[in-house]
Design a protein around this motif. Structure first.
Motif, PDB file in Angstrom:
ATOM      1  N   ILE A   1      34.527 -12.673 -13.828  1.00 54.75           N
ATOM      2  CA  ILE A   1      33.970 -12.739 -12.416  1.00 54.75           C
ATOM      3  C   ILE A   1      35.068 -12.033 -11.759  1.00 54.75           C
ATOM      4  N   ALA A   2      34.652 -11.398 -10.585  1.00 56.50           N
ATOM      5  CA  ALA A   2      35.748 -10.662  -9.765  1.00 56.50           C
ATOM      6  C   ALA A   2      36.792 -11.646  -9.217  1.00 56.50           C
ATOM      7  N   GLY A   3      37.981 -11.564  -9.745  1.00 52.87           N
ATOM      8  CA  GLY A   3      39.167 -12.318  -9.115  1.00 52.87           C
ATOM      9  C   GLY A   3      39.341 -13.436 -10.022  1.00 52.87           C
ATOM     10  N   ASN A   4      38.680 -13.706 -11.359  1.00 53.50           N
ATOM     11  CA  ASN A   4      38.962 -14.769 -12.506  1.00 53.50           C
ATOM     12  C   ASN A   4      39.320 -16.194 -11.704  1.00 53.50           C
ATOM     13  N   PHE A   5      38.233 -16.439 -10.901  1.00 57.55           N
ATOM     14  CA  PHE A   5      38.228 -17.981 -10.256  1.00 57.55           C
ATOM     15  C   PHE A   5      37.207 -18.642 -10.893  1.00 57.55           C
TER      16      PHE A   5
ATOM     17  N   GLY B   1      44.597 -13.385 -15.537  1.00 56.54           N
ATOM     18  CA  GLY B   1      44.649 -12.301 -14.427  1.00 56.54           C
ATOM     19  C   GLY B   1      45.071 -10.998 -14.852  1.00 56.54           C
ATOM     20  N   HIS B   2      45.016 -10.087 -14.055  1.00 48.15           N
ATOM     21  CA  HIS B   2      45.544  -8.675 -14.451  1.00 48.15           C
ATOM     22  C   HIS B   2      46.126  -8.141 -13.104  1.00 48.15           C
ATOM     23  N   THR B   3      46.807  -6.986 -13.393  1.00 44.78           N
ATOM     24  CA  THR B   3      47.495  -6.264 -12.322  1.00 44.78           C
ATOM     25  C   THR B   3      46.734  -5.343 -11.754  1.00 44.78           C
ATOM     26  N   GLU B   4      46.735  -4.881 -10.519  1.00 42.69           N
ATOM     27  CA  GLU B   4      46.014  -3.926  -9.824  1.00 42.69           C
ATOM     28  C   GLU B   4      44.783  -4.589  -9.523  1.00 42.69           C
ATOM     29  N   CYS B   5      44.573  -5.938  -9.494  1.00 49.12           N
ATOM     30  CA  CYS B   5      42.957  -6.301  -9.222  1.00 49.12           C
ATOM     31  C   CYS B   5      42.440  -6.227  -7.953  1.00 49.12           C
ATOM     32  N   GLY B   6      41.409  -5.453  -7.856  1.00 49.61           N
ATOM     33  CA  GLY B   6      40.783  -5.026  -6.800  1.00 49.61           C
ATOM     34  C   GLY B   6      40.362  -6.371  -5.972  1.00 49.61           C
ATOM     35  N   ALA B   7      39.903  -7.388  -6.564  1.00 44.13           N
ATOM     36  CA  ALA B   7      39.452  -8.458  -5.830  1.00 44.13           C
ATOM     37  C   ALA B   7      40.707  -9.219  -5.151  1.00 44.13           C
ATOM     38  N   VAL B   8      41.831  -9.263  -5.761  1.00 37.57           N
ATOM     39  CA  VAL B   8      42.859  -9.753  -5.109  1.00 37.57           C
ATOM     40  C   VAL B   8      43.060  -8.882  -3.814  1.00 37.57           C
ATOM     41  N   LYS B   9      43.246  -7.431  -3.982  1.00 38.19           N
ATOM     42  CA  LYS B   9      43.483  -6.704  -2.885  1.00 38.19           C
ATOM     43  C   LYS B   9      42.820  -6.999  -2.053  1.00 38.19           C
ATOM     44  N   GLY B  10      41.323  -7.028  -2.174  1.00 38.89           N
ATOM     45  CA  GLY B  10      40.334  -7.179  -0.943  1.00 38.89           C
ATOM     46  C   GLY B  10      40.473  -8.601  -0.494  1.00 38.89           C
ATOM     47  N   ALA B  11      41.080  -9.660  -1.066  1.00 39.26           N
ATOM     48  CA  ALA B  11      41.139 -10.844  -0.463  1.00 39.26           C
ATOM     49  C   ALA B  11      42.340 -10.823   0.530  1.00 39.26           C
TER      50      ALA B  11
ATOM     51  N   LYS C   1      51.213  -8.828  -6.343  1.00 41.37           N
ATOM     52  CA  LYS C   1      51.614  -9.340  -7.599  1.00 41.37           C
ATOM     53  C   LYS C   1      51.679 -10.800  -7.510  1.00 41.37           C
ATOM     54  N   ALA C   2      52.294 -11.348  -6.356  1.00 45.67           N
ATOM     55  CA  ALA C   2      52.530 -12.688  -5.996  1.00 45.67           C
ATOM     56  C   ALA C   2      51.209 -13.528  -5.966  1.00 45.67           C
ATOM     57  N   VAL C   3      50.376 -12.846  -5.183  1.00 37.21           N
ATOM     58  CA  VAL C   3      49.081 -13.356  -4.977  1.00 37.21           C
ATOM     59  C   VAL C   3      48.242 -13.339  -6.370  1.00 37.21           C
ATOM     60  N   THR C   4      48.379 -12.360  -7.288  1.00 36.56           N
ATOM     61  CA  THR C   4      47.549 -12.403  -8.456  1.00 36.56           C
ATOM     62  C   THR C   4      48.074 -13.546  -9.425  1.00 36.56           C
ATOM     63  N   ASP C   5      49.524 -13.576  -9.401  1.00 41.34           N
ATOM     64  CA  ASP C   5      50.101 -14.732 -10.198  1.00 41.34           C
ATOM     65  C   ASP C   5      49.472 -16.092  -9.620  1.00 41.34           C
ATOM     66  N   LYS C   6      49.562 -16.227  -8.268  1.00 43.74           N
ATOM     67  CA  LYS C   6      49.196 -17.464  -7.787  1.00 43.74           C
ATOM     68  C   LYS C   6      47.865 -17.949  -7.964  1.00 43.74           C
ATOM     69  N   ASN C   7      47.081 -16.899  -7.928  1.00 47.24           N
ATOM     70  CA  ASN C   7      45.549 -17.064  -8.029  1.00 47.24           C
ATOM     71  C   ASN C   7      45.071 -17.599  -9.544  1.00 47.24           C
ATOM     72  N   VAL C   8      46.039 -17.118 -10.596  1.00 49.53           N
ATOM     73  CA  VAL C   8      45.977 -17.630 -12.015  1.00 49.53           C
ATOM     74  C   VAL C   8      46.198 -19.266 -12.146  1.00 49.53           C
TER      75      VAL C   8
ATOM     76  N   LEU D   1      45.126 -25.418 -22.080  1.00 52.93           N
ATOM     77  CA  LEU D   1      44.640 -24.611 -21.095  1.00 52.93           C
ATOM     78  C   LEU D   1      45.932 -24.021 -20.495  1.00 52.93           C
ATOM     79  N   VAL D   2      45.585 -22.528 -20.387  1.00 55.02           N
ATOM     80  CA  VAL D   2      46.864 -21.724 -19.859  1.00 55.02           C
ATOM     81  C   VAL D   2      46.467 -20.736 -18.990  1.00 55.02           C
ATOM     82  N   GLY D   3      47.495 -20.212 -18.300  1.00 56.00           N
ATOM     83  CA  GLY D   3      47.311 -18.971 -17.308  1.00 56.00           C
ATOM     84  C   GLY D   3      47.956 -17.803 -18.339  1.00 56.00           C
ATOM     85  N   ALA D   4      47.381 -16.819 -18.053  1.00 56.52           N
ATOM     86  CA  ALA D   4      48.216 -15.441 -18.431  1.00 56.52           C
ATOM     87  C   ALA D   4      47.957 -14.250 -17.674  1.00 56.52           C
ATOM     88  N   MET D   5      48.827 -13.251 -17.632  1.00 53.52           N
ATOM     89  CA  MET D   5      48.704 -11.944 -17.080  1.00 53.52           C
ATOM     90  C   MET D   5      48.597 -10.870 -17.902  1.00 53.52           C
ATOM     91  N   TYR D   6      47.527  -9.966 -17.561  1.00 51.56           N
ATOM     92  CA  TYR D   6      47.112  -8.638 -18.329  1.00 51.56           C
ATOM     93  C   TYR D   6      47.986  -7.632 -17.555  1.00 51.56           C
TER      94      TYR D   6
END
Length: 160
Positions: free
Chosen positions: A34-38, A63-73, A112-119, A144-149
């Motif tokens: 789903i857009a933004g991995n929520f 999560g992943h870098t350069e996420c368009g959904a995060v940028k949109g938010a 990047k900080a928002v992407t990490d926080k979203n995860v 149950l873990v978070g990760a960044m691609y």
């Protein structure tokens, strides 16, 4: 039959296919994208099925870098149904302090900080909103873990 060992909540981004990132084949993982991995109620129900009914032993919020959904938010984009989708990422935008005067998608460090926080918040949301998964995690039945691609080099880093 199917015997997936993990369930991954990832983004719909075309560069972030969970099966390819983790070199897995058909039947190896459950993949919710789903857009933004929520997570919402439907994805939580799917994760509960994956773990409690089908036996997956790991939930990864990817999560992943350069996420368009995060940028949109970050940019407060308003566009049809996407507006409600991005509202699920807004808590991460609000939770990241600093980065003034540029709290927009143009500020890569902010994104990047928002992407990490979203995860991190999505992992917390899973624990808060699913007593089934929280109980399984607390008993050591699932991880149950978070990760960044990182889209530019294909690396994945897991969050502690």
């Amino acid at each position: 039959g199917q015997f997936p060992f993990a369930a991954i909540v990832g983004c719909i981004d075309s560069r972030a296919s969970n099966e390819l990132i983790f070199d897995q084949g058909i039947g190896d993982i459950f993949s919710a994208r789903i857009a933004g991995n929520f997570v919402n109620d439907d994805i939580l129900g799917s994760l509960e099925f994956a773990c409690a009914a089908a036996g997956a032993k790991l939930v990864v919020v990817l999560g992943h870098t350069e996420c368009g959904a995060v940028k949109g938010a970050c940019d407060d984009v308003v566009l049809g149904n996407l507006t409600r989708t991005l509202a699920n990422i807004k808590p991460a935008v609000a939770a990241v302090s600093g980065y003034e005067p540029d709290r927009s998608s143009k500020n890569k460090a902010f994104v990047k900080a928002v992407t990490d926080k979203n995860v991190v918040l999505t992992v917390e949301r899973i624990r808060e909103r699913s007593p089934i998964l929280r109980d399984m995690a607390d008993k050591g039945q699932i991880g149950l873990v978070g990760a960044m691609y990182y889209v530019h080099d294909g690396k994945v880093s897991f969050m502690a």
